[in-house]
Design a protein around this motif. Structure first.
Motif, PDB file in Angstrom:
ATOM      1  N   UNK A   1      42.757  37.371  38.106  1.00  0.00           N
ATOM      2  CA  UNK A   1      42.136  36.336  37.289  1.00  0.00           C
ATOM      3  C   UNK A   1      42.275  34.966  37.926  1.00  0.00           C
TER       4      UNK A   1
ATOM      5  N   UNK B   1      41.077  48.434  42.318  1.00  0.00           N
ATOM      6  CA  UNK B   1      40.252  47.994  41.201  1.00  0.00           C
ATOM      7  C   UNK B   1      41.026  47.256  40.130  1.00  0.00           C
ATOM      8  N   UNK B   2      42.208  46.737  40.473  1.00  0.00           N
ATOM      9  CA  UNK B   2      42.941  45.912  39.514  1.00  0.00           C
ATOM     10  C   UNK B   2      42.313  44.525  39.476  1.00  0.00           C
ATOM     11  N   UNK B   3      42.287  43.932  38.301  1.00  0.00           N
ATOM     12  CA  UNK B   3      41.689  42.610  38.139  1.00  0.00           C
ATOM     13  C   UNK B   3      42.630  41.511  38.605  1.00  0.00           C
TER      14      UNK B   3
ATOM     15  N   UNK C   1      37.671  42.219  41.082  1.00  0.00           N
ATOM     16  CA  UNK C   1      38.332  43.494  41.352  1.00  0.00           C
ATOM     17  C   UNK C   1      37.753  44.034  42.645  1.00  0.00           C
TER      18      UNK C   1
END
Lengths: 113, 114
Positions: free
Chosen positions: B104, B100-102, B94
Motif C-alpha cells: 500500500x 501477489x501480496x498487496x 501486487x
C-alpha cells in the motif's frame, strides 16, 4: 450474505493481558491476511495464510501469532499486550489466483493502557 | 522490491469540483494496481483495479483511474466530488514476484468543503 467479520470492533485492555482478535469470512476464500494500521498511516502486512494449516509472517515484524484451523476463521493472538501494540488491525481475504482483489473487514481498534 | 508512493498526504476540494489523486509505483514489470477507499472507522473498499487491457479503468462511485506505463502512474480521478467522498484513499500494487501480496501507499486524505 457473503462478508468478512471482525470482533471486537473496539478493545481497551491493560498491559500484560492476552487477547485474541477474531476474523471470519463467509466467502470461501482460501487466502486471508492481517494488516496493522496506525492512525493516518498506510497498512502493513503482518500475517497471511494461503489455506488451512498455512501461515506466514508478513513484511512488518509483529509479536502477534495467527492460526488457520478452518478456512473461514483466521484469529490473531497477542500473548501479552503492550502499549506499543495499540493500533488498528484489519483482516482481509481473497480468492486464489493471480488477481489479488482483497476484501476487508471493518477492523479492530486496539488500545493497550 | 515493489513500492508505492502517494505524494499528496492531504487534499482539500470543494463539493462539485474535480478531484485527482496521484499514485506512482516502482516495479520492473506492470503490476496489478488497485485503489481502495477507507471511511473513518471503517475497513477498506475497493474502488477499481487494473490488470491489463484498456488503460482507463472505471470504478464504483463515479471514480476512474488511468494507467500510464511510461510514468509508472495510476492516478485516480472523479469529475465532480460529493461530500460523501471525504475519506482516505489508498493506492496498492501486487506482483507475482511478491506472491501477489498487496503493498500500500501512504494514503491521501480527502477533505470536501461545502
Amino acid at each position: 450474505e457473503a462478508d468478512i467479520y471482525q470482533t471486537p470492533r473496539y478493545l481497551v485492555i491493560g498491559t500484560g493481558k492476552k487477547i485474541t482478535l477474531e476474523c471470519s469470512q463467509t466467502m470461501g476464500h482460501d487466502k486471508m491476511y492481517w494488516y496493522q494500521q496506525d492512525p493516518g498511516m498506510e497498512l502493513h502486512l503482518i500475517h497471511y495464510s494461503y489455506g488451512v494449516n498455512s501461515t506466514e509472517k508478513g513484511d512488518l515484524s509483529s509479536e502477534s501469532t495467527v492460526s488457520r484451523i478452518r478456512t473461514e476463521h483466521f484469529p490473531l493472538t497477542l500473548e501479552s499486550a503492550r502499549p506499543s501494540h495499540t493500533s488498528q488491525y484489519l483482516c482481509a481475504s481473497s480468492e486464489q489466483g493471480p488477481y489479488n482483489e482483497q476484501f476487508f473487514g471493518p477492523g479492530t481498534r486496539l488500545t493497550v493502557l | 522490491a515493489q513500492s508505492v508512493t502517494q505524494p499528496d498526504i492531504h487534499i482539500t476540494v470543494s463539493e462539485g469540483a474535480s478531484l485527482e489523486l496521484r499514485c506512482n509505483y516502482s516495479y520492473g514489470a506492470t503490476p496489478y494496481l488497485f485503489w481502495y477507499v477507507q471511511s473513518p472507522g471503517q475497513g477498506l473498499q475497493l474502488l477499481l483495479k487494473y490488470f491489463s487491457g484498456d488503460t482507463l479503468v472505471q470504478g464504483i462511485k463515479g471514480f476512474e483511474a488511468e494507467f500510464k506505463r511510461s510514468q509508472s502512474s495510476f492516478n485516480l480521478r472523479k469529475p465532480s466530488v460529493h461530500w460523501s467522498d471525504a475519506a482516505e484513499y489508498f493506492c496498492a500494487v501486487a506482483t507475482k514476484a511478491a506472491g501477489n501480496k498487496l503493498t500500500f501507499g501512504g494514503g491521501t486524505r480527502v477533505l470536501v468543503k461545502p
